[in-house]
Design a protein around this motif. Structure first.
Motif, PDB file in Angstrom:
ATOM      1  N   HIS A 136     -14.065   8.056   9.091  1.00 56.71           N
ATOM      2  CA  HIS A 136     -14.197   6.734   9.697  1.00 56.71           C
ATOM      3  C   HIS A 136     -13.940   5.636   8.667  1.00 56.71           C
ATOM      4  CE1 HIS A 136     -15.614   4.250  13.086  1.00 56.71           C
ATOM      5  NE2 HIS A 136     -16.000   3.417  12.138  1.00 56.71           N
ATOM      6  N   ALA A 137     -14.541   5.783   7.493  1.00 53.16           N
ATOM      7  CA  ALA A 137     -14.336   4.788   6.435  1.00 53.16           C
ATOM      8  C   ALA A 137     -12.865   4.705   6.053  1.00 53.16           C
ATOM      9  CB  ALA A 137     -15.181   5.140   5.216  1.00 53.16           C
ATOM     10  N   SER A 138     -12.208   5.852   5.925  1.00 55.44           N
ATOM     11  CA  SER A 138     -10.792   5.862   5.535  1.00 55.44           C
ATOM     12  C   SER A 138      -9.938   5.134   6.558  1.00 55.44           C
ATOM     13  CB  SER A 138     -10.307   7.309   5.376  1.00 55.44           C
ATOM     14  OG  SER A 138     -11.018   7.977   4.361  1.00 55.44           O
ATOM     15  N   GLY A 139     -10.202   5.390   7.839  1.00 58.51           N
ATOM     16  CA  GLY A 139      -9.426   4.738   8.885  1.00 58.51           C
ATOM     17  C   GLY A 139      -9.631   3.235   8.917  1.00 58.51           C
ATOM     18  N   VAL A 140     -10.884   2.815   8.805  1.00 64.70           N
ATOM     19  CA  VAL A 140     -11.177   1.383   8.839  1.00 64.70           C
ATOM     20  C   VAL A 140     -10.605   0.691   7.607  1.00 64.70           C
ATOM     21  CG1 VAL A 140     -13.020  -0.335   8.817  1.00 64.70           C
ATOM     22  CG2 VAL A 140     -13.225   1.681  10.274  1.00 64.70           C
ATOM     23  N   LEU A 141     -10.725   1.342   6.454  1.00 61.08           N
ATOM     24  CA  LEU A 141     -10.168   0.763   5.228  1.00 61.08           C
ATOM     25  C   LEU A 141      -8.652   0.638   5.309  1.00 61.08           C
ATOM     26  CD1 LEU A 141     -12.405   2.687   2.696  1.00 61.08           C
ATOM     27  CD2 LEU A 141     -12.281   0.185   2.869  1.00 61.08           C
ATOM     28  N   LEU A 142      -8.018   1.621   5.893  1.00 57.37           N
ATOM     29  CA  LEU A 142      -6.565   1.560   6.067  1.00 57.37           C
ATOM     30  C   LEU A 142      -6.180   0.372   6.953  1.00 57.37           C
ATOM     31  CD1 LEU A 142      -3.829   2.905   5.522  1.00 57.37           C
ATOM     32  CD2 LEU A 142      -4.199   4.282   7.580  1.00 57.37           C
ATOM     33  N   LEU A 143      -6.925   0.184   8.030  1.00 56.25           N
ATOM     34  CA  LEU A 143      -6.673  -0.965   8.899  1.00 56.25           C
ATOM     35  C   LEU A 143      -6.901  -2.279   8.149  1.00 56.25           C
ATOM     36  CD1 LEU A 143      -8.381   0.134  12.246  1.00 56.25           C
ATOM     37  CD2 LEU A 143      -5.932  -0.174  11.849  1.00 56.25           C
ATOM     38  N   ALA A 144      -7.955  -2.303   7.334  1.00 51.06           N
ATOM     39  CA  ALA A 144      -8.291  -3.539   6.615  1.00 51.06           C
ATOM     40  C   ALA A 144      -7.232  -3.883   5.572  1.00 51.06           C
ATOM     41  CB  ALA A 144      -9.652  -3.399   5.951  1.00 51.06           C
TER      42      ALA A 144
ATOM     43  N   ASP B 291     -17.783   0.010   0.661  1.00 51.61           N
ATOM     44  CA  ASP B 291     -17.664  -1.245  -0.093  1.00 51.61           C
ATOM     45  C   ASP B 291     -16.858  -1.074  -1.374  1.00 51.61           C
ATOM     46  OD1 ASP B 291     -19.105  -2.641   1.792  1.00 51.61           O
ATOM     47  OD2 ASP B 291     -21.015  -2.499   0.720  1.00 51.61           O
ATOM     48  N   PHE B 292     -17.001   0.089  -2.022  1.00 53.62           N
ATOM     49  CA  PHE B 292     -16.234   0.307  -3.249  1.00 53.62           C
ATOM     50  C   PHE B 292     -14.744   0.248  -2.969  1.00 53.62           C
ATOM     51  CE2 PHE B 292     -13.876   3.218  -6.029  1.00 53.62           C
ATOM     52  CZ  PHE B 292     -14.114   2.617  -7.260  1.00 53.62           C
ATOM     53  N   TYR B 293     -14.304   0.951  -1.942  1.00 50.91           N
ATOM     54  CA  TYR B 293     -12.876   0.972  -1.644  1.00 50.91           C
ATOM     55  C   TYR B 293     -12.402  -0.307  -0.955  1.00 50.91           C
ATOM     56  CZ  TYR B 293     -12.489   5.784  -3.182  1.00 50.91           C
ATOM     57  OH  TYR B 293     -12.469   6.932  -3.954  1.00 50.91           O
ATOM     58  N   ALA B 294     -13.313  -1.008  -0.278  1.00 52.39           N
ATOM     59  CA  ALA B 294     -12.934  -2.297   0.296  1.00 52.39           C
ATOM     60  C   ALA B 294     -12.647  -3.305  -0.807  1.00 52.39           C
ATOM     61  CB  ALA B 294     -14.054  -2.805   1.206  1.00 52.39           C
ATOM     62  N   ALA B 295     -13.429  -3.226  -1.882  1.00 52.67           N
ATOM     63  CA  ALA B 295     -13.252  -4.160  -2.998  1.00 52.67           C
ATOM     64  C   ALA B 295     -12.182  -3.705  -3.978  1.00 52.67           C
ATOM     65  CB  ALA B 295     -14.578  -4.333  -3.745  1.00 52.67           C
ATOM     66  N   ASN B 296     -11.787  -2.434  -3.910  1.00 47.52           N
ATOM     67  CA  ASN B 296     -10.827  -1.882  -4.869  1.00 47.52           C
ATOM     68  C   ASN B 296      -9.715  -1.123  -4.136  1.00 47.52           C
ATOM     69  OD1 ASN B 296     -12.355  -2.371  -7.589  1.00 47.52           O
ATOM     70  ND2 ASN B 296     -13.876  -1.453  -6.225  1.00 47.52           N
TER      71      ASN B 296
ATOM     72  N   PHE C 121      -7.351  -6.522  16.279  1.00 47.67           N
ATOM     73  CA  PHE C 121      -8.569  -6.278  17.038  1.00 47.67           C
ATOM     74  C   PHE C 121      -9.539  -7.454  16.965  1.00 47.67           C
ATOM     75  CE2 PHE C 121      -7.039  -2.092  15.633  1.00 47.67           C
ATOM     76  CZ  PHE C 121      -6.800  -1.521  16.878  1.00 47.67           C
ATOM     77  N   GLY C 122      -9.236  -8.427  16.119  1.00 52.77           N
ATOM     78  CA  GLY C 122     -10.076  -9.603  16.007  1.00 52.77           C
ATOM     79  C   GLY C 122     -11.487  -9.305  15.556  1.00 52.77           C
ATOM     80  N   THR C 123     -11.641  -8.355  14.650  1.00 51.52           N
ATOM     81  CA  THR C 123     -12.974  -7.991  14.183  1.00 51.52           C
ATOM     82  C   THR C 123     -12.992  -7.833  12.670  1.00 51.52           C
ATOM     83  OG1 THR C 123     -14.838  -6.468  14.553  1.00 51.52           O
ATOM     84  CG2 THR C 123     -12.628  -5.500  14.408  1.00 51.52           C
ATOM     85  N   ASP C 124     -14.148  -7.478  12.137  1.00 48.00           N
ATOM     86  CA  ASP C 124     -14.343  -7.345  10.693  1.00 48.00           C
ATOM     87  C   ASP C 124     -14.491  -5.879  10.326  1.00 48.00           C
ATOM     88  OD1 ASP C 124     -15.223  -8.582   7.992  1.00 48.00           O
ATOM     89  OD2 ASP C 124     -16.862  -7.218   8.498  1.00 48.00           O
ATOM     90  N   ALA C 125     -13.839  -5.481   9.242  1.00 50.18           N
ATOM     91  CA  ALA C 125     -13.844  -4.074   8.845  1.00 50.18           C
ATOM     92  C   ALA C 125     -15.248  -3.570   8.539  1.00 50.18           C
ATOM     93  CB  ALA C 125     -12.932  -3.873   7.638  1.00 50.18           C
ATOM     94  N   ARG C 126     -16.001  -4.338   7.782  1.00 49.43           N
ATOM     95  CA  ARG C 126     -17.348  -3.876   7.424  1.00 49.43           C
ATOM     96  C   ARG C 126     -18.242  -3.784   8.651  1.00 49.43           C
ATOM     97  NH1 ARG C 126     -22.428  -4.375   4.979  1.00 49.43           N
ATOM     98  NH2 ARG C 126     -22.541  -3.243   2.977  1.00 49.43           N
ATOM     99  N   LEU C 127     -18.061  -4.680   9.600  1.00 50.30           N
ATOM    100  CA  LEU C 127     -18.831  -4.611  10.834  1.00 50.30           C
ATOM    101  C   LEU C 127     -18.563  -3.301  11.568  1.00 50.30           C
ATOM    102  CD1 LEU C 127     -20.664  -5.863  12.985  1.00 50.30           C
ATOM    103  CD2 LEU C 127     -18.635  -6.984  13.950  1.00 50.30           C
TER     104      LEU C 127
END
Length: 213
Positions: free
Chosen positions: A172-180, A104-109, A188-194
């Protein structure tokens, strides 16, 4: 006389800290805009309203400045993770809280995430800020991730397996955050946090199954 000198000393320290803070704020602005390779001490000095010589009084290189800016970012990350973990009562909750607080920290920043990816500047060739600075920053980042490792051990994982859980959560977090942050996740039609929550739930399920054996 001693009291007067002490007051003078405090004033000097306050002025020094103020200047240092202004320089770091300017450095962050320049690094976010130009990256480590594109930044220069002259450009940072201009952004801060100082001469390059004034910067050298506080920092001997742009790498030292970058390390300080990134270190401050990781310190805030650490505080957010600690705050989330402190509210949890079980190892499962602590692992979940730590992993999601990190995400969440890196998603918001996103700018902080970009700062943290300094090693990937210039493509796949590894870059760095110097051995000692890299070591200190890596240790600080690992400390922010440590609650994941510690919770995994409390759930029965060996030290080696717990470190793998921690590393896997980071990867995993780094990869998903990069995609987001690049908006590639839309394909992929999905949500990063999910996606992150699904990973954490799967990791906890895996630990639970091993614990029950």
């Amino acid at each position: 006389m001693v009291l007067a000198e002490s007051t003078t000393g405090r004033r000097k320290r306050a002025v020094t800290e103020l200047k240092r803070g202004l320089i770091l704020d300017a450095a962050r602005t320049v690094f976010e805009r130009d990256g480590l390779d594109g930044a220069s001490l002259r450009g940072i000095a201009a952004e801060a309203g100082y001469t390059p010589a004034a910067l050298y009084f506080h920092f001997d290189s742009k790498e030292a400045l970058y390390a300080e800016v990134l270190g401050q970012s990781i310190a805030v990350l650490q505080a957010r993770v600690d705050e989330a973990v402190a509210k949890a009562t079980t190892p499962q909750e602590r692992l979940h809280a730590a992993a999601l607080a990190f995400f969440d920290f890196y998603a918001a920043n996103p700018r902080d995430l970009d700062l943290g990816f300094y090693l990937f500047r210039g493509g796949m060739r590894p870059h760095g800020l110097g051995r000692e600075r890299d070591r200190a920053l890596n240790e600080a980042l690992e400390a922010a991730l440590a609650p994941i490792r510690d919770a995994a051990m409390q759930l029965g994982a060996s030290p080696e397996a717990a470190r793998l859980v921690m590393a896997d959560a980071f990867a995993h977090a780094s990869g998903v955050l990069l995609l987001a942050h690049t908006q590639r996740i839309r394909m992929f039609g999905t949500d990063a946090r999910l996606l992150m929550e699904r990973y954490v739930d799967a990791a906890l399920a895996g630990l639970a199954s091993k614990e029950g054996r």
